[in-house]
Design a protein around this motif. Sequence first.
Motif, PDB file in Angstrom:
ATOM      1  N   PHE B 273      25.016  33.418  56.093  1.00 21.28           N
ATOM      2  CA  PHE B 273      24.108  34.150  57.262  1.00 21.28           C
ATOM      3  C   PHE B 273      23.690  33.102  58.306  1.00 21.28           C
ATOM      4  CE2 PHE B 273      19.819  34.795  58.124  1.00 21.28           C
ATOM      5  CZ  PHE B 273      19.706  35.677  58.934  1.00 21.28           C
ATOM      6  N   THR B 274      23.037  31.967  57.653  1.00 27.19           N
ATOM      7  CA  THR B 274      22.667  30.902  58.740  1.00 27.19           C
ATOM      8  C   THR B 274      23.753  30.422  59.515  1.00 27.19           C
ATOM      9  OG1 THR B 274      21.358  30.283  56.713  1.00 27.19           O
ATOM     10  CG2 THR B 274      21.331  28.739  58.547  1.00 27.19           C
ATOM     11  N   GLY B 301      14.171  35.179  55.224  1.00 28.03           N
ATOM     12  CA  GLY B 301      13.209  36.006  54.420  1.00 28.03           C
ATOM     13  C   GLY B 301      13.593  37.510  54.279  1.00 28.03           C
ATOM     14  N   MET B 302      14.062  37.942  55.469  1.00 31.44           N
ATOM     15  CA  MET B 302      14.311  39.341  55.508  1.00 31.44           C
ATOM     16  C   MET B 302      15.771  39.465  54.865  1.00 31.44           C
ATOM     17  SD  MET B 302      13.046  42.234  57.546  1.00 31.44           S
ATOM     18  CE  MET B 302      13.665  43.771  57.790  1.00 31.44           C
ATOM     19  N   ALA B 303      16.537  38.675  54.883  1.00 24.54           N
ATOM     20  CA  ALA B 303      18.001  38.685  54.457  1.00 24.54           C
ATOM     21  C   ALA B 303      17.820  38.579  52.811  1.00 24.54           C
ATOM     22  CB  ALA B 303      18.463  37.437  54.820  1.00 24.54           C
ATOM     23  N   VAL B 304      16.865  37.559  52.535  1.00 26.22           N
ATOM     24  CA  VAL B 304      16.506  37.617  50.981  1.00 26.22           C
ATOM     25  C   VAL B 304      16.076  38.937  50.455  1.00 26.22           C
ATOM     26  CG1 VAL B 304      15.015  36.515  49.391  1.00 26.22           C
ATOM     27  CG2 VAL B 304      16.129  35.045  51.057  1.00 26.22           C
ATOM     28  N   VAL B 373      21.117  42.120  62.415  1.00 27.99           N
ATOM     29  CA  VAL B 373      22.652  42.799  62.227  1.00 27.99           C
ATOM     30  C   VAL B 373      23.405  41.847  61.288  1.00 27.99           C
ATOM     31  CG1 VAL B 373      24.542  43.171  63.613  1.00 27.99           C
ATOM     32  CG2 VAL B 373      22.323  43.718  64.669  1.00 27.99           C
ATOM     33  N   VAL B 374      23.496  40.496  61.578  1.00 33.31           N
ATOM     34  CA  VAL B 374      24.045  39.374  60.750  1.00 33.31           C
ATOM     35  C   VAL B 374      23.961  39.786  59.233  1.00 33.31           C
ATOM     36  CG1 VAL B 374      24.711  37.077  60.361  1.00 33.31           C
ATOM     37  CG2 VAL B 374      24.364  37.798  62.714  1.00 33.31           C
ATOM     38  N   SER B 375      22.314  39.775  59.111  1.00 34.88           N
ATOM     39  CA  SER B 375      21.940  40.007  57.763  1.00 34.88           C
ATOM     40  C   SER B 375      22.447  41.051  56.991  1.00 34.88           C
ATOM     41  CB  SER B 375      20.450  39.960  57.821  1.00 34.88           C
ATOM     42  OG  SER B 375      20.013  40.662  56.576  1.00 34.88           O
ATOM     43  N   THR B 378      26.206  40.183  56.182  1.00 30.87           N
ATOM     44  CA  THR B 378      26.315  38.968  55.100  1.00 30.87           C
ATOM     45  C   THR B 378      25.783  39.443  53.758  1.00 30.87           C
ATOM     46  OG1 THR B 378      24.394  37.782  55.791  1.00 30.87           O
ATOM     47  CG2 THR B 378      26.557  37.098  56.453  1.00 30.87           C
ATOM     48  N   ASN B 379      24.527  39.709  53.948  1.00 37.64           N
ATOM     49  CA  ASN B 379      23.373  40.003  52.736  1.00 37.64           C
ATOM     50  C   ASN B 379      23.673  41.404  52.086  1.00 37.64           C
ATOM     51  OD1 ASN B 379      22.252  37.081  52.245  1.00 37.64           O
ATOM     52  ND2 ASN B 379      21.808  37.557  54.367  1.00 37.64           N
ATOM     53  N   VAL B 380      24.094  42.294  52.749  1.00 40.25           N
ATOM     54  CA  VAL B 380      24.214  43.587  52.103  1.00 40.25           C
ATOM     55  C   VAL B 380      25.738  43.889  51.986  1.00 40.25           C
ATOM     56  CG1 VAL B 380      24.041  46.053  52.584  1.00 40.25           C
ATOM     57  CG2 VAL B 380      22.326  44.519  53.457  1.00 40.25           C
ATOM     58  N   LEU B 381      26.548  43.649  53.031  1.00 38.09           N
ATOM     59  CA  LEU B 381      28.229  43.845  52.633  1.00 38.09           C
ATOM     60  C   LEU B 381      28.696  42.683  51.895  1.00 38.09           C
ATOM     61  CD1 LEU B 381      29.945  46.348  53.641  1.00 38.09           C
ATOM     62  CD2 LEU B 381      30.731  44.536  55.264  1.00 38.09           C
TER      63      LEU B 381
END
Lengths: 312, 412
Positions: B273-274, B301-304, B373-375, B378-381
């Motif tokens: 993500f980063t 934090g949101m991505a976590v 959007v990127v989150s 990466t962090n969902v899909l």
Amino acid sequence: MSSKKQQHEDVIKFDIVKNRRKFYTFSLTILIVGLICTLIMGLNLGVDFKAGTRLDIYIGKEFQVADIDQIIKETIPNTVFTPTTTYGENQAQTRFDHTIPADQLTALETALKAKYGDQVSKQEATVDPSIAKELVKKAAIAVAVAGIGIVIYIAFRFQFLFGIACIIGLIHDVFIPIALFSVFRLEVDLTFIAAILTIVGYSINDTIVIFDRIRENLRTMKSKTVEDLEHLVNVSLWQTMRRSVFTVGTVFLTAVAIAVLGSEGIRTFSLALIFGLVSGTYSSIFVSAQIWVTLKKREMAKKRLSPAPTEG
Amino acid sequence: MIKWGRVLLFLVVVAMLATLMTTTTTQVAGKITLGLDLQGGFEILYVVEPLEPNQKVDIELLKATARMVEKRINIGGVAEPVIETELPNRLRVKIASNEADQDKLRDLIGKPAVLTFRDEGGKTILKGSDLAPGGAAVGYDELRRPVVTLKISDPKKLENVTRENLGKHMAIYLDETMMTNPVIQNIITGGNAQISGDYTQESAQELADLLNSGAMPAKLIEKQVTSVGASLGKLALQKTINAGYVGAALIFIFMLLVYRLPGLIANIMLATFTYLSIVVLHWMDATLTLPGIAGFILSVGMAVDANIITYERIQEEIRTGKTILSAFRAGERRSLITILDGHITTLIATGVLFYFGTSSIQGFAIVLAMTIVVSLLTNVLGSRLLLGLLVRANLIKKPFWFGVKESEIGEL
């Protein structure tokens, strides 16, 4: 049913819903004290909102604030400024009540360089009164519009009552950092507004996770009586408790890291965020969800009192 | 039975991500445009005021003034200034550069630079508009001192003026500052005049450039200035990045301790993500500012949170006695709506911020919106795909790997 009910009982470690009046009282007390403080002391507005010049100076070696004050007095005569404070590694900061023209600031930098060496470097923010007023207006509108937009979204995705409960929690979370900034005399600048809007986002995010769970449980658990309803909300809160605590915990860690280790330019930002994060998580669990219970209870009572709809 | 094909695919994906990140991160990160608060520079908001009372400030005048400002900044040798016109009467000038001499540039931008030649009575006899295009240059007098030479477009006019004022003073003014006040010793026929003074090669060149760029069509008044010294900007960048590292390290450890294997996958996707965010920042040609970095760190934090919501849900399902696979499926499905609701509300907030905010706040909003959007990617899909590979490979059967104790699992 019984084993499932038992399992739900296990989840609840403390009856939050039953004690909601205590949380209302607690929040109201803080809000009232904060409101009084803000009204009496006002906010410590930075140059972004009050006009004037803020000057950050990197000195790069040890210095006495009195010496800096003296040099300022000599190079920029007849001006009012807050006494220099030191922060970070050999940096100084001061604020002038009026906008200071560029050539005087250059003269000041030259004088400082003569005393401390060429590594001296300055950072300036100057805002004219007319612009400052406009910024305040824009910031207030932004917060209000964001709030309304989000509530509309929630009312649409959930129910109107959830929207109302959410907006009350939101006002709570916006106001707490403002009150704390007033009490601790922290400077309110443009990044503070950014922080408030981030808080709005987080606080709503928190509330939504809880409301999502309540909505889901409404479908699977019976909630005919007020007691059922209270139980349902209690269960939902405890089912999401670990997530609430962990999420705020991780964001809290990063916010603290930025506040402690980050640059001075975003210190107020991270402080506002820390206040708002704690307040946001607290209000999602102990205020917004509880207000929804109170509102829902009232709605149920009204339905029971009103005559049954006649058919035909 | 363990399906090794899926495990292999998992390992290949992770190895590819790791290779990509370790080989290109520094390169991409170095190309990101840094805002003036991170590399030094300044931003000034000018109010454009008419030179004469009957002149009207309209979009044409604003644009003409902006063009002139750009020319002047080019004189100062600074590349890529950002000049925005804001109706009704404003001009925003942004220069992010760690090399520019800020004070000199500010001085240069604001100069009206109206060139006049005046007779002894103070009457204007020649104007800057009489100057031939590109007519100002650097020359040298008989003592090899730099002077500014001027070519007047109509030599006849200069000839007439010098004839009428022969033996008298003719002062040359830049705005209301007298540059020189020579005595006209002979009639100048070729159309060439010169300004002598205490010039260095450099200052003569600058004056010549200024005269060639012409007069500013309007008055510029500084209303808001943000200026950051280069060393202060660098310091801010370094400190904030270090704070980001510490914050990220704390999150990594936390996720590993609490969620074990899914936590490890979350960490891999957080790193991705980063990385992706930095790449997208570079593509968007966005300028990274201090609040932007803060917004970025917070978006981690949101991505976590997206991962935590999913994993908590999976843990819950495992505790009710489901198999790992069905718990994974149910947890995934049920957490998605919640995550989407949260992300959309934050997007609404960033949209409002962008619409109502000013410069630095807008930067913050763009970075936050992009990371959301990127989150999701990466962090969902991404997290789901990776975790799904391992779960479907039948590799992990023990709830321990999901951070759930056997004793917590209820009997149905």
